[in-house]
Design an enzyme around this catalytic site. Sequence first.
Site, PDB file in Angstrom:
ATOM      1  N   LYS A  78      26.915  -6.643  -0.979  1.00 14.18           N
ATOM      2  CA  LYS A  78      26.202  -7.753  -1.902  1.00 14.18           C
ATOM      3  C   LYS A  78      26.612  -7.557  -3.344  1.00 14.18           C
ATOM      4  CE  LYS A  78      22.616  -9.587   0.690  1.00 14.18           C
ATOM      5  NZ  LYS A  78      23.160 -10.759   1.208  1.00 14.18           N
ATOM      6  N   HIS A 130      26.567 -10.645  12.481  1.00 13.06           N
ATOM      7  CA  HIS A 130      27.818 -11.747  12.241  1.00 13.06           C
ATOM      8  C   HIS A 130      28.931 -10.787  12.239  1.00 13.06           C
ATOM      9  CE1 HIS A 130      24.329 -13.904  10.748  1.00 13.06           C
ATOM     10  NE2 HIS A 130      24.332 -13.460   9.715  1.00 13.06           N
ATOM     11  N   ASP A 148      21.220  -6.371   8.433  1.00 13.99           N
ATOM     12  CA  ASP A 148      21.357  -7.642   8.015  1.00 13.99           C
ATOM     13  C   ASP A 148      22.477  -8.190   8.297  1.00 13.99           C
ATOM     14  OD1 ASP A 148      20.226 -10.019   6.574  1.00 13.99           O
ATOM     15  OD2 ASP A 148      21.523  -9.520   5.034  1.00 13.99           O
ATOM     16  N   GLU A 187      29.906 -10.941  -0.609  1.00 11.36           N
ATOM     17  CA  GLU A 187      29.100 -11.660  -1.204  1.00 11.36           C
ATOM     18  C   GLU A 187      29.017 -11.316  -2.588  1.00 11.36           C
ATOM     19  OE1 GLU A 187      25.510 -13.428   1.450  1.00 11.36           O
ATOM     20  OE2 GLU A 187      25.779 -11.128   2.009  1.00 11.36           O
ATOM     21  N   ASP A 218      22.949 -16.734  15.781  1.00  7.85           N
ATOM     22  CA  ASP A 218      23.538 -15.930  14.780  1.00  7.85           C
ATOM     23  C   ASP A 218      24.619 -17.221  14.286  1.00  7.85           C
ATOM     24  OD1 ASP A 218      25.838 -14.886  13.477  1.00  7.85           O
ATOM     25  OD2 ASP A 218      25.534 -13.298  14.665  1.00  7.85           O
ATOM     26  N   HIS A 219      24.151 -17.469  12.859  1.00  2.00           N
ATOM     27  CA  HIS A 219      24.690 -18.859  12.381  1.00  2.00           C
ATOM     28  C   HIS A 219      25.949 -18.682  12.113  1.00  2.00           C
ATOM     29  CE1 HIS A 219      24.372 -17.020   8.367  1.00  2.00           C
ATOM     30  NE2 HIS A 219      24.951 -17.678   8.046  1.00  2.00           N
ATOM     31  N   LYS A 243      29.825 -21.507  12.475  1.00  3.31           N
ATOM     32  CA  LYS A 243      30.879 -21.793  11.609  1.00  3.31           C
ATOM     33  C   LYS A 243      32.142 -22.159  12.332  1.00  3.31           C
ATOM     34  CE  LYS A 243      29.272 -18.551   8.191  1.00  3.31           C
ATOM     35  NZ  LYS A 243      28.738 -18.894   7.008  1.00  3.31           N
ATOM     36  N   LYS A 248      17.263 -14.946  13.638  1.00  8.82           N
ATOM     37  CA  LYS A 248      17.342 -13.666  13.024  1.00  8.82           C
ATOM     38  C   LYS A 248      16.444 -13.180  12.105  1.00  8.82           C
ATOM     39  CE  LYS A 248      19.854 -11.949  10.154  1.00  8.82           C
ATOM     40  NZ  LYS A 248      20.583 -11.686   8.723  1.00  8.82           N
ATOM     41  N   ARG A 263       0.903 -22.893   8.699  1.00  8.60           N
ATOM     42  CA  ARG A 263      -0.713 -22.494   8.424  1.00  8.60           C
ATOM     43  C   ARG A 263      -1.072 -23.548   7.280  1.00  8.60           C
ATOM     44  NH1 ARG A 263       0.683 -16.418   8.959  1.00  8.60           N
ATOM     45  NH2 ARG A 263       2.278 -16.775   7.644  1.00  8.60           N
TER      46      ARG A 263
END
Length: 513
Positions: A365, A265, A260, A241, A202-203, A207, A173, A63
Amino acid sequence: MENFIAANPLREGLSTQQAPEPCALVIFGATGDLTHRKLVPALYNLAHEGQLPQSFAIVGFARRPKTHDQFRAELRDAVAQFSRFQPINPAVWDALAQAIFYHQSEFADAKGYKTLDEFLRKLDTERGTAGNRLFYLATSPTEFIGIIEQLGVNGLARMDRAHGSPPRIIVEKPFGRSLPTAQELNHKLANVFRERQVFRIDHYLGKETVQNIVALRFGNEIFEPIWNQKYIDHVQITVAESLGVEDRGGYYDKSGALRDMVQNHLMQLLTLVAMEPPTVLEGESIHDEKVKVLRALRPIAPDHAQQFTVRGQYARGSMAGKPVPGYREEKNVAPDSRTETFVALKLFIDNWRWAGVPFYLRHGKRLPKGVAEIAIQFKAPPAVLFAAESPVPLQPNVLVLRIQPDEGIAIRMNAKVPGNTVNLQPVKMDFRYGGSFGARSPEAYERLLHDVILGDSTLFTRRDEVERSWQIIDAIIDGWNASPAPFPYESGTWGPAEADEFIQRDGREWRRL
Ligand code: BG6
């Protein structure tokens, strides 16, 4: 660089594949965080490795008004900061920069898509992109459906473009936030694109260590015969994490740990561990096997949520000796938020191979460290032979697939302590990627972007996978809505005490990581 490629068998998949066709990649949300931190550094890394098509163009669609040069300068800074190749190689960057363009438009403005179409045609002539288009949705998810519709009505998704292959669309995602919203998104996509044109990211699937799950299971003869309920006691999948929500409070507070991370994952890790061997190592065949696992996954009915899940939310605490705020004190998080930042689940796969084997999933987390692993815990050996001499009960064998960091595979087994007694103790056999292959693996987004350019959807998720996974997650969330708030846990600890009790009730322990 040639030396690196030759010396690293991990690269072989990339370096021996067919030459990629020319194409133009349009990134919607080109001024956002994902583009800066992941996408453009990954494209630069591919350019560095000689993996991009000869004729290639990147068009940033966003934008804010900006010139091509301003956009290039911003991306250069991003690459300098986030690429795995440091310092930036000016020759590689300059060549890539010439292929980068900026297109300013509101996402809902049809005119912006018409001018995009004209611009892409111009690139076909000037840069040889041959009518091949890839559209990457890297905006806020609220924009996805609007962009898909605009691509459709403005003719950018047409299959019959002169010469080009069918356009592809890459969807970041989160893919919906419930089954109905994921279904709606899938439905809108299907109105405009065929399933084989759709690449859902889905990263984790990009991997190396995740791809290696299939290699380990089916590229070795010793594991498959014991990969079942006869020999396996349980499986633990942990993605921990140390980071908190950082500056994503607004998004995260409406999402939570289950949506999330688990819906995508962790579920993908579970399917790769549990699936049957595919007939061939190709997209459809692998997706079919993964979907079979998801269908066999026993849903946790809402009134069983308390028994099969534990939710937590981080409170204040300290990380690496520094005090950190609690989740409810984070920016853009409601002070009375009930959103979970930790989740533990017990799942069962009701099929022949896995009947009765619990899969414990754990994610949170602000845990003590960032680490992801899959542990396959085997049954204990009969306690007849060594029991009398051994001061402690024999430890069962564990096969650990370390996803990150310190990527590798370890096996715990029992060995005789040297000496005149028959005393057994657990020892570890350890394989490390770094040590054996001597180089850092490519980033997940490199592999994924490369596969989209080639049109290979194996490492992406199919419509039915995503929808079945949401069905399981929605049932848990329904149960949670009717139950007490998440248990608080101090930042820097391994989650609420209730999560320990949860697994101890089954006579098991979480692995210490
Ligand atoms: C993302 C989540 O999908 O994955 C983030 O939205 C999370 O909350 C991230 O931090 C973790 O990815 P990785 O590759 O760092 O394990």
